[in-house]
Design an enzyme around this catalytic site. Structure first.
Site, PDB file in Angstrom:
ATOM      1  N   CYS A 157      32.055  24.110  45.582  1.00  0.00           N
ATOM      2  CA  CYS A 157      33.277  24.111  46.376  1.00  0.00           C
ATOM      3  C   CYS A 157      32.892  24.090  47.851  1.00  0.00           C
ATOM      4  O   CYS A 157      31.843  24.614  48.236  1.00  0.00           O
ATOM      5  CB  CYS A 157      34.135  25.346  46.059  1.00  0.00           C
ATOM      6  SG  CYS A 157      35.743  25.353  46.887  1.00  0.00           S
TER       7      CYS A 157
ATOM      8  N   CYS B 211      38.681  34.307  45.133  1.00  0.00           N
ATOM      9  CA  CYS B 211      38.389  33.370  44.052  1.00  0.00           C
ATOM     10  C   CYS B 211      37.800  34.105  42.844  1.00  0.00           C
ATOM     11  O   CYS B 211      36.887  34.922  42.982  1.00  0.00           O
ATOM     12  CB  CYS B 211      37.416  32.294  44.529  1.00  0.00           C
ATOM     13  SG  CYS B 211      37.079  31.030  43.285  1.00  0.00           S
ATOM     14  N   ASP B 212      38.334  33.786  41.644  1.00  0.00           N
ATOM     15  CA  ASP B 212      37.875  34.458  40.422  1.00  0.00           C
ATOM     16  C   ASP B 212      36.969  33.560  39.586  1.00  0.00           C
ATOM     17  O   ASP B 212      36.741  33.809  38.410  1.00  0.00           O
ATOM     18  CB  ASP B 212      39.067  34.924  39.578  1.00  0.00           C
ATOM     19  CG  ASP B 212      40.007  33.785  39.196  1.00  0.00           C
ATOM     20  OD1 ASP B 212      39.685  32.627  39.501  1.00  0.00           O
ATOM     21  OD2 ASP B 212      41.056  34.064  38.584  1.00  0.00           O
ATOM     22  N   THR B 213      36.440  32.494  40.196  1.00  0.00           N
ATOM     23  CA  THR B 213      35.623  31.533  39.458  1.00  0.00           C
ATOM     24  C   THR B 213      34.169  31.585  39.906  1.00  0.00           C
ATOM     25  O   THR B 213      33.879  31.554  41.099  1.00  0.00           O
ATOM     26  CB  THR B 213      36.153  30.098  39.667  1.00  0.00           C
ATOM     27  OG1 THR B 213      37.513  30.039  39.252  1.00  0.00           O
ATOM     28  CG2 THR B 213      35.338  29.106  38.870  1.00  0.00           C
TER      29      THR B 213
ATOM     30  N   GLU C  94      43.560  20.229  40.009  1.00  0.00           N
ATOM     31  CA  GLU C  94      43.837  21.366  40.877  1.00  0.00           C
ATOM     32  C   GLU C  94      42.859  21.308  42.041  1.00  0.00           C
ATOM     33  O   GLU C  94      41.648  21.349  41.840  1.00  0.00           O
ATOM     34  CB  GLU C  94      43.682  22.677  40.111  1.00  0.00           C
ATOM     35  CG  GLU C  94      44.651  22.799  38.936  1.00  0.00           C
ATOM     36  CD  GLU C  94      44.393  24.030  38.083  1.00  0.00           C
ATOM     37  OE1 GLU C  94      43.302  24.640  38.218  1.00  0.00           O
ATOM     38  OE2 GLU C  94      45.273  24.387  37.289  1.00  0.00           O
TER      39      GLU C  94
END
Length: 217
Positions: free
Chosen positions: A31, A38-40, A111
């Site tokens: 990213c 952010c939870d990723t 997304e």
């Protein structure tokens, strides 16, 4: 060409307009932002070709839908859905990749954080801008079908300068999603503030992370 893929899995869409719809999620690694909420975990990945991704997508759900799209509106589609997410998928995904998914019989959603142009041939584009005060759609870009803003204690002041696309022919759905901070008391305060804001500004809709509420991926 190979792609850096964090994960491919079959679940339900938990957020935004397509909430509750079954979909295969292709989560791309990497990213261009580092948002604190952010939870990723997207720094680990597997190198995969488009053909390998398509094979994994095809084997990830029990059976392909046999219906057909009833109109030009993706919301009435009976085609199986693939959601391209991340990380930030526009760092890797192009129109040729989307075409391959279309050729295999899939509807394709993405997304994105909106900082880069998205493929023009997407069936659905959800943009989640991370700096509402500076973000706006540039001419020539694929316009979003929905805009989802993560809402916390500081969002209200930012929304006053939010430039979102609005015209006679294009009116994206607008969602506010309460930020999951990991602190139950703070979360309750954020949810209340978010609901209050929507009641005062009814052009916005509430988006909840329903996948977290029911305990699925």
């Amino acid at each position: 060409m190979s792609y850096r893929v964090n994960n491919i899995f079959y679940s339900l869409q938990g957020e935004g307009c397509n909430t509750g719809r079954a979909a295969v999620f292709v989560r791309f690694a990497g990213c261009n932002l580092r948002c604190p909420f952010c939870d990723t975990e997207f720094d680990t990945f597997t190198e995969m070709t488009a053909e390998e991704i398509l094979a994994k997508v095809s084997s990830s759900h029990l059976s392909k839908a046999t219906g057909r799209r009833l109109s030009g509106n993706p919301l009435t589609s009976h085609l199986p859905l693939v959601v391209l997410t991340g990380g930030e998928p526009t760092l890797q995904v192009d129109e040729a990749f989307v075409d391959q998914l279309h050729s295999a019989g899939y509807e394709v959603a993405m997304e994105s954080n909106g900082t880069r142009p998205a493929p023009a041939n997407l069936d659905w584009l959800a943009v989640s801008p991370k700096d509402c005060g500076k973000w706006k759609v540039e001419s020539g870009k694929r316009l979003p079908d929905e805009i989802k803003v993560v809402f916390d204690e500081h969002t209200t002041e930012k929304l006053s300068s939010f430039h979102f696309p609005l015209s006679t022919f294009h009116r994206p759905l607008l969602f506010l999603q309460p930020c999951d901070t990991g602190d139950a008391q703070r979360n309750r305060a954020i949810i209340k503030a978010c609901v209050d804001y929507i009641k005062q500004h009814p052009q916005w809709r509430l988006s909840l992370q329903t996948h977290k509420l029911i305990g699925i991926e």
